[in-house]
Scaffold this motif. Structure first.
Motif, PDB file in Angstrom:
ATOM      1  N   VAL A 214       0.843  -1.193   0.000  1.00  0.00           N
ATOM      2  CA  VAL A 214       0.000   0.000   0.000  1.00  0.00           C
ATOM      3  C   VAL A 214       0.882   1.248   0.000  1.00  0.00           C
ATOM      4  O   VAL A 214       2.076   1.185   0.288  1.00  0.00           O
ATOM      5  CB  VAL A 214      -0.931   0.035   1.236  1.00  0.00           C
ATOM      6  N   SER A 215       0.268   2.367  -0.320  1.00  0.00           N
ATOM      7  CA  SER A 215       0.967   3.654  -0.289  1.00  0.00           C
ATOM      8  C   SER A 215       0.168   4.617   0.566  1.00  0.00           C
ATOM      9  O   SER A 215      -1.057   4.723   0.419  1.00  0.00           O
ATOM     10  CB  SER A 215       1.117   4.231  -1.697  1.00  0.00           C
ATOM     11  N   TYR A 216       0.845   5.316   1.457  1.00  0.00           N
ATOM     12  CA  TYR A 216       0.168   6.324   2.274  1.00  0.00           C
ATOM     13  C   TYR A 216       0.557   7.699   1.738  1.00  0.00           C
ATOM     14  O   TYR A 216       1.651   7.904   1.215  1.00  0.00           O
ATOM     15  CB  TYR A 216       0.526   6.173   3.751  1.00  0.00           C
ATOM     16  N   GLN A 217      -0.347   8.631   1.876  1.00  0.00           N
ATOM     17  CA  GLN A 217      -0.117   9.964   1.325  1.00  0.00           C
ATOM     18  C   GLN A 217       0.817  10.784   2.214  1.00  0.00           C
ATOM     19  O   GLN A 217       1.714  11.480   1.734  1.00  0.00           O
ATOM     20  CB  GLN A 217      -1.447  10.703   1.162  1.00  0.00           C
ATOM     21  N   SER A 218       0.612  10.704   3.524  1.00  0.00           N
ATOM     22  CA  SER A 218       1.416  11.488   4.459  1.00  0.00           C
ATOM     23  C   SER A 218       1.258  10.910   5.853  1.00  0.00           C
ATOM     24  O   SER A 218       0.352  10.109   6.114  1.00  0.00           O
ATOM     25  CB  SER A 218       0.971  12.955   4.458  1.00  0.00           C
ATOM     26  N   PHE A 219       2.148  11.310   6.749  1.00  0.00           N
ATOM     27  CA  PHE A 219       1.950  10.965   8.150  1.00  0.00           C
ATOM     28  C   PHE A 219       2.331  12.162   9.005  1.00  0.00           C
ATOM     29  O   PHE A 219       3.159  12.998   8.617  1.00  0.00           O
ATOM     30  CB  PHE A 219       2.752   9.714   8.539  1.00  0.00           C
ATOM     31  N   ALA A 220       1.706  12.259  10.168  1.00  0.00           N
ATOM     32  CA  ALA A 220       1.967  13.368  11.085  1.00  0.00           C
ATOM     33  C   ALA A 220       1.872  12.856  12.507  1.00  0.00           C
ATOM     34  O   ALA A 220       1.251  11.822  12.775  1.00  0.00           O
ATOM     35  CB  ALA A 220       0.960  14.494  10.855  1.00  0.00           C
ATOM     36  N   LEU A 221       2.507  13.580  13.412  1.00  0.00           N
ATOM     37  CA  LEU A 221       2.419  13.233  14.822  1.00  0.00           C
ATOM     38  C   LEU A 221       1.096  13.723  15.387  1.00  0.00           C
ATOM     39  O   LEU A 221       0.566  14.751  14.981  1.00  0.00           O
ATOM     40  CB  LEU A 221       3.569  13.867  15.606  1.00  0.00           C
ATOM     41  N   SER A 222       0.600  12.959  16.339  1.00  0.00           N
ATOM     42  CA  SER A 222      -0.626  13.325  17.034  1.00  0.00           C
ATOM     43  C   SER A 222      -0.325  13.472  18.514  1.00  0.00           C
ATOM     44  O   SER A 222       0.516  12.761  19.060  1.00  0.00           O
ATOM     45  CB  SER A 222      -1.690  12.248  16.820  1.00  0.00           C
ATOM     46  N   SER A 223      -1.034  14.388  19.155  1.00  0.00           N
ATOM     47  CA  SER A 223      -0.941  14.543  20.606  1.00  0.00           C
ATOM     48  C   SER A 223      -2.273  14.194  21.257  1.00  0.00           C
ATOM     49  O   SER A 223      -2.573  14.630  22.370  1.00  0.00           O
ATOM     50  CB  SER A 223      -0.551  15.983  20.967  1.00  0.00           C
ATOM     51  N   ALA A 224      -3.085  13.400  20.565  1.00  0.00           N
ATOM     52  CA  ALA A 224      -4.415  13.053  21.059  1.00  0.00           C
ATOM     53  C   ALA A 224      -4.324  12.368  22.415  1.00  0.00           C
ATOM     54  O   ALA A 224      -3.388  11.623  22.685  1.00  0.00           O
ATOM     55  CB  ALA A 224      -5.123  12.146  20.062  1.00  0.00           C
ATOM     56  N   MET A 225      -5.291  12.620  23.254  1.00  0.00           N
ATOM     57  CA  MET A 225      -5.311  12.026  24.583  1.00  0.00           C
ATOM     58  C   MET A 225      -6.059  10.703  24.615  1.00  0.00           C
ATOM     59  O   MET A 225      -6.063  10.023  25.634  1.00  0.00           O
ATOM     60  CB  MET A 225      -5.970  12.997  25.571  1.00  0.00           C
ATOM     61  N   THR A 226      -6.703  10.318  23.516  1.00  0.00           N
ATOM     62  CA  THR A 226      -7.509   9.093  23.523  1.00  0.00           C
ATOM     63  C   THR A 226      -7.189   8.143  22.380  1.00  0.00           C
ATOM     64  O   THR A 226      -7.798   7.081  22.300  1.00  0.00           O
ATOM     65  CB  THR A 226      -9.006   9.437  23.460  1.00  0.00           C
ATOM     66  N   GLN A 227      -6.286   8.491  21.484  1.00  0.00           N
ATOM     67  CA  GLN A 227      -6.051   7.657  20.305  1.00  0.00           C
ATOM     68  C   GLN A 227      -4.561   7.419  20.098  1.00  0.00           C
ATOM     69  O   GLN A 227      -3.749   8.336  20.210  1.00  0.00           O
ATOM     70  CB  GLN A 227      -6.618   8.328  19.054  1.00  0.00           C
ATOM     71  N   TRP A 228      -4.223   6.165  19.754  1.00  0.00           N
ATOM     72  CA  TRP A 228      -2.840   5.835  19.404  1.00  0.00           C
ATOM     73  C   TRP A 228      -2.555   6.174  17.946  1.00  0.00           C
ATOM     74  O   TRP A 228      -1.429   6.465  17.584  1.00  0.00           O
ATOM     75  CB  TRP A 228      -2.568   4.356  19.650  1.00  0.00           C
ATOM     76  N   GLY A 229      -3.569   6.099  17.112  1.00  0.00           N
ATOM     77  CA  GLY A 229      -3.352   6.388  15.703  1.00  0.00           C
ATOM     78  C   GLY A 229      -4.650   6.457  14.946  1.00  0.00           C
ATOM     79  O   GLY A 229      -5.709   6.089  15.453  1.00  0.00           O
ATOM     80  N   SER A 230      -4.576   6.945  13.712  1.00  0.00           N
ATOM     81  CA  SER A 230      -5.756   7.004  12.853  1.00  0.00           C
ATOM     82  C   SER A 230      -5.318   6.957  11.396  1.00  0.00           C
ATOM     83  O   SER A 230      -4.163   7.235  11.065  1.00  0.00           O
ATOM     84  CB  SER A 230      -6.572   8.272  13.118  1.00  0.00           C
ATOM     85  N   CYS A 231      -6.260   6.581  10.544  1.00  0.00           N
ATOM     86  CA  CYS A 231      -5.989   6.480   9.116  1.00  0.00           C
ATOM     87  C   CYS A 231      -7.222   6.947   8.359  1.00  0.00           C
ATOM     88  O   CYS A 231      -8.347   6.537   8.672  1.00  0.00           O
ATOM     89  CB  CYS A 231      -5.667   5.035   8.740  1.00  0.00           C
ATOM     90  N   THR A 232      -7.038   7.808   7.368  1.00  0.00           N
ATOM     91  CA  THR A 232      -8.152   8.244   6.531  1.00  0.00           C
ATOM     92  C   THR A 232      -8.150   7.459   5.229  1.00  0.00           C
ATOM     93  O   THR A 232      -7.140   6.848   4.845  1.00  0.00           O
ATOM     94  CB  THR A 232      -8.059   9.748   6.215  1.00  0.00           C
ATOM     95  N   ALA A 233      -9.284   7.497   4.548  1.00  0.00           N
ATOM     96  CA  ALA A 233      -9.412   6.741   3.310  1.00  0.00           C
ATOM     97  C   ALA A 233      -8.456   7.215   2.227  1.00  0.00           C
ATOM     98  O   ALA A 233      -8.096   6.445   1.330  1.00  0.00           O
ATOM     99  CB  ALA A 233     -10.858   6.821   2.806  1.00  0.00           C
ATOM    100  N   ASP A 234      -8.024   8.476   2.311  1.00  0.00           N
ATOM    101  CA  ASP A 234      -7.109   8.976   1.281  1.00  0.00           C
ATOM    102  C   ASP A 234      -5.637   8.845   1.693  1.00  0.00           C
ATOM    103  O   ASP A 234      -4.759   9.459   1.099  1.00  0.00           O
ATOM    104  CB  ASP A 234      -7.438  10.424   0.914  1.00  0.00           C
TER     105      ASP A 234
END
Length: 300
Positions: A214-234
């Motif tokens: 697979v290919s991902y478009q971009s990645f960024a750091l998160s400082s969310a207090m409730t999530q380890w990670g997320s992925c969007t359809a694009d």
């Protein structure tokens, strides 16, 4: 943490998030048990009297049952549901059962599910004990977790600015003025950890993207207090920088999890098979990550 699926009219905004303590990382483990079937005209077996323990009074609003050598207190909630539900939360075991199910049948179900119940209660107690552990001290000689191991914090009293990690001695040296406030030290350490997170994630993402094809478009750091990670359809990946506190296999699991959504944008059996195809130890990593309460991590 639930694994949440968020939808909106724009399919490009579809995102799947890996939360702290979801159904995979749950702070409230729960299961269902089939309720006994009775026809409207059938007679029900008599209700068993509540078990008592002369050594300790039954807490208000709870019932007590003896399971083998164990005494178990639980909260019973009657509802219109069709099955008997078991849930472990901060208050212990909570059971939700249909109004027509007798106490005898409920306690029989408890005996059948006792292994799961006691396992989850022990996990909850261990997690609570970890939360009560003293937080790290922001001083010379203090320790903090980095890639699954403790590293020692060293403070160099100098007017120069900077921070340096010695992998051999596992020491993180921060240069600060003599009159520096504690928050300055925290900011310096947090900045270093975030840079390390960005470096490690940038190294690991292409490895699992290639494995999955697979290919991902971009990645960024998160400082969310409730999530380890997320992925969007694009193909936009976000990873919590606090993952840098954990051992590399746990980081790899989250990365494999998020990238697998680019093949299966759901949490179906096919999705988990995809995760397993590139990360066979995903179940153990999932449990280990769930057992690390955010409260046990350094507070910045």
């Amino acid at each position: 943490m639930k694994l949440l699926r968020h939808t909106s009219p724009d399919p490009q905004q579809l995102a799947l998030q890996l939360d702290f303590f979801s159904s995979d990382f749950s702070s409230q483990p729960k299961i269902d048990h089939p309720a006994p079937k009775h026809s409207p005209g059938s007679s029900l077996p008599p209700s068993a009297p509540p078990s008592t323990d002369v050594a300790k009074p039954v807490p208000t609003g709870k019932r007590r049952v003896h399971v083998g050598e164990h005494t178990l207190d639980y909260t019973l909630v009657r509802s219109k549901r069709r099955s008997i539900g078991f849930m472990i939360d901060d208050d212990g075991l909570r059971i939700t059962a249909p109004k027509w199910v007798t106490l005898t049948e409920i306690e029989n179900a408890i005996c059948e599910k006792q292994r799961w119940i006691f396992t989850k209660l022990n996990e909850r107690r261990e997690r609570s004990a970890r939360r009560l552990q003293p937080q790290m001290e922001w001083r010379d000689g203090g320790t903090l977790p980095y890639l699954g191991s403790d590293i020692t914090l060293r403070i160099l009293a100098t007017q120069s600015a900077g921070i340096l990690y010695n992998a051999t001695s596992k020491e993180l040296s921060a240069c600060l003025p003599l009159d520096a406030a504690e928050q300055q030290l925290k900011d310096r350490v947090q900045g270093w950890l975030q840079l390390e997170a960005k470096r490690v994630f940038a190294e690991r993402l292409p490895i699992y993207a290639e494995k999955l094809g697979v290919s991902y478009q971009s990645f960024a750091l998160s400082s969310a207090m409730t999530q380890w990670g997320s992925c969007t359809a694009d193909g936009k990946i976000r990873l919590n920088w606090r993952l840098i506190h954990f051992a590399l296999p746990l980081i790899d699991y989250v990365i494999a999890h998020e990238l697998s959504h680019l093949r299966e944008m759901n949490h179906s059996p096919q999705f988990w098979a995809t995760v397993q195809s590139v990360f066979p130890e995903f179940a153990a990593a999932k449990k280990a990550l769930r057992d690390h309460a955010p409260e046990t991590l350094p507070i910045f």
